[in-house]
Design an enzyme around this catalytic site. Structure first.
Site, PDB file in Angstrom:
ATOM      1  N   MET A 198      43.679  37.108  35.283  1.00 22.43           N
ATOM      2  CA  MET A 198      42.827  35.938  35.127  1.00 22.43           C
ATOM      3  C   MET A 198      43.302  34.761  35.983  1.00 22.43           C
ATOM      4  O   MET A 198      42.489  34.077  36.602  1.00 22.43           O
ATOM      5  CB  MET A 198      42.831  35.541  33.659  1.00 22.43           C
ATOM      6  CG  MET A 198      41.967  34.362  33.359  1.00 22.43           C
ATOM      7  SD  MET A 198      40.312  34.877  32.940  1.00 22.43           S
ATOM      8  CE  MET A 198      40.263  34.426  31.230  1.00 22.43           C
ATOM      9  N   ARG A 203      41.187  32.991  38.834  1.00 17.68           N
ATOM     10  CA  ARG A 203      40.808  31.571  38.822  1.00 17.68           C
ATOM     11  C   ARG A 203      40.973  30.944  40.202  1.00 17.68           C
ATOM     12  O   ARG A 203      40.117  30.185  40.646  1.00 17.68           O
ATOM     13  CB  ARG A 203      41.643  30.810  37.783  1.00 17.68           C
ATOM     14  CG  ARG A 203      41.188  31.125  36.379  1.00 17.68           C
ATOM     15  CD  ARG A 203      42.027  30.467  35.289  1.00 17.68           C
ATOM     16  NE  ARG A 203      41.366  30.727  33.998  1.00 17.68           N
ATOM     17  CZ  ARG A 203      41.825  30.344  32.818  1.00 17.68           C
ATOM     18  NH1 ARG A 203      42.970  29.679  32.724  1.00 17.68           N
ATOM     19  NH2 ARG A 203      41.152  30.604  31.716  1.00 17.68           N
ATOM     20  N   TYR A 239      32.496  30.605  34.586  1.00 14.61           N
ATOM     21  CA  TYR A 239      33.272  31.833  34.314  1.00 14.61           C
ATOM     22  C   TYR A 239      34.750  31.714  34.702  1.00 14.61           C
ATOM     23  O   TYR A 239      35.157  30.748  35.300  1.00 14.61           O
ATOM     24  CB  TYR A 239      32.609  33.096  34.857  1.00 14.61           C
ATOM     25  CG  TYR A 239      32.264  33.222  36.314  1.00 14.61           C
ATOM     26  CD1 TYR A 239      32.807  32.441  37.313  1.00 14.61           C
ATOM     27  CD2 TYR A 239      31.350  34.226  36.699  1.00 14.61           C
ATOM     28  CE1 TYR A 239      32.463  32.640  38.630  1.00 14.61           C
ATOM     29  CE2 TYR A 239      31.004  34.422  38.026  1.00 14.61           C
ATOM     30  CZ  TYR A 239      31.563  33.624  38.974  1.00 14.61           C
ATOM     31  OH  TYR A 239      31.225  33.823  40.284  1.00 14.61           O
ATOM     32  N   GLU A 240      35.512  32.687  34.259  1.00 18.39           N
ATOM     33  CA  GLU A 240      36.984  32.644  34.368  1.00 18.39           C
ATOM     34  C   GLU A 240      37.554  31.396  33.682  1.00 18.39           C
ATOM     35  O   GLU A 240      38.529  30.813  34.156  1.00 18.39           O
ATOM     36  CB  GLU A 240      37.432  32.685  35.839  1.00 18.39           C
ATOM     37  CG  GLU A 240      36.984  33.912  36.618  1.00 18.39           C
ATOM     38  CD  GLU A 240      37.494  35.220  36.030  1.00 18.39           C
ATOM     39  OE1 GLU A 240      38.495  35.206  35.296  1.00 18.39           O
ATOM     40  OE2 GLU A 240      36.862  36.262  36.296  1.00 18.39           O
ATOM     41  N   GLY A 241      36.973  31.035  32.558  1.00 18.15           N
ATOM     42  CA  GLY A 241      37.410  29.825  31.844  1.00 18.15           C
ATOM     43  C   GLY A 241      36.587  28.640  32.330  1.00 18.15           C
ATOM     44  O   GLY A 241      36.700  28.251  33.495  1.00 18.15           O
TER      45      GLY A 241
END
Lengths: 592, 592
Positions: B299, B303, B444-446
């Site tokens: 992740m 990011r 997305y990805e946090g």
């Protein structure tokens, strides 16, 4: 689903825009408090119950073209019929032609609601409203007699035909031709693009208002005339006659407002559709070569309407995001005792996001309504001094209302997508459509860059520069009165005054450049200056509501003052210092 | 059409991110200046010539699902095959499995280019890269042997399966189950949503990395394990075996990245597709109940990659708008002698718009590359102190790189639409697709809100708060060195120092709140603080290029310093004063 915030809208009309005081003065003969509440309530019901349910399906289906005819999405035609039967189309149209002659500001509040429900749907009537204004102001009695009643009732709709492939922001190069026939009619030929509701199935006839050039007209903007060109000619008795030589040759595939057909219109190609031979038959509106002036009659109010659309999009996106944030559960919040995950609305980061949306919505609404009310007061006042005063106020506020509100619509609908997380990116959720639809508001009816240049180059110099300065002075007095009311905290009051100082400094700076004829720094500063003006003005307008409802209004004003207003520091800096680096840096843009 | 700005990228790598000095120190054994230039040149060619032409058609066609199988847009499968044959998939993958073991920063520069060409296309390989990292770091030798080589070559692709309907930003409520079979395998069952490239036709096999819960695992995030679940089981000899019990049951209809299939994946429903009975067969990656840690390996770098995508979108949108502004003629400009209308790039308002786009692109690029290089240096250094230093730097920069760049992508692609006027809203023009595609990067990805909270709550406290303060100190030294170089004007230097002062003040304020355990003001301030940090850091990073190329680099830095940096004033104010009004105002959000 959207639920019209009728009470908030009525409050904003009365206290942020100042309609309450105007009603007290008895300026508008047709409007009192009861009528206002009744209209807002009924418009809200119609928007929420009858238009809003058609928005997402309309986006999915879009408007479809086949053989020169457009089919609008399922249910739209019926909704329009119902809408016009309700008398909504003529809300602020002249009584002489069947309208209700209510102030524009009331109509703009209604348009906010139509746009919240579906901005694509609201667009067609927006253009008709403009067409009615142009015809009422500039059309011959003959044209008015033949067209106005049916436009006011909504039996027919109107369009604005300005843009051509080479003529967008700059209309001086319009090429469409109009040749006089000697009998009072003209034959038009040429191509217009990006014509909103240029063709559709809502009404039997469509009344096009078209910019074109007479033979031997001067070059540039002073050689453009305005013509009325009906899709079907209209007989003496008002029945429809022959099909005119105008046809929709294409419809655009756009990022948003899919339900609103954006048409390429061909005039005078003598195609098979034409029952009048070659050349679209048209009638002059206003004087020869003064077409741009006539067009600006409709354009100016259309700009305020686009502002109202922006407010509507902000409101709809905020409601939707708020509903999601109340229901969606993720994570824990220290302040909330809870077994499982809490509603994301408990998270401070989400609160900040939603309050930003709410504050920008409220400020946009206050600004758009204030602008519309200024237009009304310019019309209502006979006294030359007062009329001039309100006309200049309306002139000043129009670019702000249009640009600030449509910019905020982009920002707020974007934040709305964000609050939904991954769901926001999925079309079925219904947050994305607001975001896609909002993106055109900053572009049409004059890009927001054009609005900013209009503000700086044409509105700042009004009355030798005194109008804007005295307005800022008035706003300062309002802040002083707010302080004196005892409802303002010292912090909020200080921030409002500080904001006005930034605005005044930037204004004085630009007026010096205007006097010096130094164009580049004015053009470079226009956009940040428009934002600076709007963000400060929004705060002051919102403060006017606090004395009427301290408990309800103070918290959002405080949030605005302590979270959004400080943007003014950077904006003022950019207005004053931003242009110096431009010439040198712009050289980079020409290099490969 | 996009043309990779190879020289700009190489300059940013060397001087904004500081790769030049690192190369001089000989830290990376596989990389020297010639290799770097060759790779960038070839990646640029591939992106521009082979991927970019597929973006708009891919957006139009989208990825289509039928009977559990996805068909990607025309030409995409072939482009992917060609891309992986070029060795691009393994650019920064371990040499032991056929990769080229080049620094991540080089790969991120390449990813910028893939994303400029087509972010929807670049997404699949982004996930595979993450999968390779997770397996290389946490997989058993057996799993590595069986899967890594084919993932590195790109013969197979990998996915990340985190999200479930109730578990998005908050993964603690993941429900997918994994039951041990006693033979080292597990049977998984459950539903995952929003799975990027969860199913597609690029490769014969797809390797899913799936978060799931063992029976009797603790509740919350400490009961989640990571599993590898291949679409097809892999035989001893590496050939494909039986079809596993995992299937794509739906594909989302999204606002953008249409070519990238976003899938609902069903594990263990024992449907007709399954050749292994009921329950998807999987293998544990890393330790039991430590799945989130393993997932964060992939992740974190994902990011940074989303940051690189953001840069790519900024670059592509800027190029397109610039091309249009050079060609489109509207209006006159005082400074330009011209018969007819001038190119709109001569208008100061358009110059300001395009320079803003260019400056935000350059700052995003500098930040993303700096972050990637910090990750490389954390890996490359064996020395504990240095490793820790660079690891903390990478940790600090990751949320900035992801959020600043993806936020800027939304802003810059929006400005790109705006520069095109009405044409920008028309899909065929190709400006709208960037805008629609960019909108997911902030989610997305946090989400960027999560990034901001990560920054404030986890990164500011690193080394007892000293890491961030010493970094700000380093940046101040760089500004001092820039002043001393004689290449900085007093004005620009003063603005850089002022910016760092704002950042330092805001940082100290938040660290006091951290020490006091006062959460609400930290959460409320997180997003404006992230922006403040990034906008200031971007300016300082850009200043590092000026001493290497004063003539080429000074003008944009000056524009940035005198137009964008002042945003820091409002941001700092919001960090410090924005939270106070929140609790009271948030009550409005719960009212109807």
């Amino acid at each position: 689903m959207y639920r019209a915030p009728v009470d908030e809208i009525a409050f904003a009309l009365r206290h942020h825009a100042g309609l309450s005081q105007v009603l007290g003065d008895g300026v508008f003969s047709h409007l009192d408090d009861d009528v206002l509440d009744a209209i807002m309530g009924e418009a809200g019901r119609f928007a929420s119950e009858e238009i809003a349910p058609l928005n997402l399906s309309g986006d999915r289906e879009g408007a479809k073209l086949a053989n020169g005819a457009i089919t609008t999405p399922k249910g739209w035609k019926e909704a329009y019929a119902h809408w016009r039967e309700g008398g909504w189309n003529g809300l602020s149209a002249p009584e002489a032609y069947g309208g209700q002659d209510l102030p524009l500001v009331v109509n703009m509040a209604a348009f906010e609601m139509w746009a919240s429900a579906s901005v694509a749907f609201a667009l067609g009537p927006t253009l008709t409203m403009g067409g009615i204004e142009a015809l009422a102001a500039h059309g011959s009695p003959e044209l008015q007699k033949r067209y106005l009643e049916k436009l006011v009732s909504g039996e027919w709709m109107a369009t604005m035909n300005l843009t051509e492939p080479q003529a967008g922001s700059d209309l001086s190069t319009v090429r469409t031709k109009a040749v006089p026939e000697g009998d009072g009619t003209y034959r038009l030929s040429g191509q217009k693009i990006f014509i909103t509701f240029g063709e559709h199935d809502f009404t039997d006839n469509i009344v096009h208002l078209v910019l074109a050039r007479l033979p031997d007209a001067p070059e540039g903007t002073r050689g453009i005339s305005l013509f009325l060109v009906p899709k079907f000619l209209v007989n003496e008795d008002g029945t429809l006659g022959k099909r005119n030589d105008v046809i929709c040759s294409g419809v655009e595939h756009k990022m948003g407002i899919h339900g609103s057909p954006t048409c390429t219109m061909v005039y005078g190609d003598g195609g098979a559709h034409s029952e009048v031979g070659t050349g679209a038959i048209g009638w002059l509106v206003g004087e020869e070569n003064r077409g741009l002036n006539c067009m600006f009659t409709m354009m100016n109010n259309a700009r305020v309407a686009i502002g109202a659309h922006g407010v509507g999009l902000c409101e709809a996106a905020t409601q939707k995001a708020l509903e999601y944030a109340r229901e969606r559960r993720q994570g824990k919040a220290k302040a909330v005792a809870s077994e499982g995950a809490v509603a994301i609305l408990h998270h401070a980061d989400i609160q900040r996001e939603l309050l930003t949306m709410k504050a920008l919505t409220a400020a946009s609404r206050a600004l758009v309504y204030s602008c519309a009310l200024a237009i009304d007061l310019a019309h209502a006042n006979e006294d030359t001094e007062k009329k001039k005063y309100w006309q200049e106020r309306a002139n000043l506020l129009t670019p702000l209302a249009k640009a600030f509100s449509s910019d905020n619509a982009v920002e707020v609908t974007g934040r709305g997508v964000q609050v939904h997380g991954g769901m926001g990116f999925i079309e079925e959720t219904g947050a994305a459509v607001f975001y896609r639809d909002a993106r055109i508001g900053t572009i049409y009816e004059g890009t927001n860059g054009i609005q900013a240049i209009d503000l700086v180059m044409r509105k700042l110099p009004q009355s030798g520069g005194q109008h804007v300065l005295s307005y800022i002075g008035e706003l300062s007095e309002q802040v002083d009165a707010f302080k004196a009311s005892g409802e303002a905290t010292a912090e909020v009051a200080a921030r409002l005054s500080w904001g006005l100082d930034q605005l005044r400094d930037a204004t004085v700076f630009l007026q010096e450049k205007l006097q010096a004829g130094d164009e580049q720094p004015l053009m470079a500063a226009a956009t940040p200056y428009l934002r600076l003006f709007s963000i400060v003005l929004g705060a002051v307008l919102l403060s006017r509501g606090v004395t009427h409802d301290p408990e309800g209004q103070s918290p959002l004003l405080r949030f605005y003052a302590e979270n959004l207003l400080a943007e003014a520091a950077g904006l003022k800096d950019r207005v004053i210092h931003g242009a110096a680096s431009l010439d040198e840096a712009a050289k980079l843009l020409w290099k490969d």
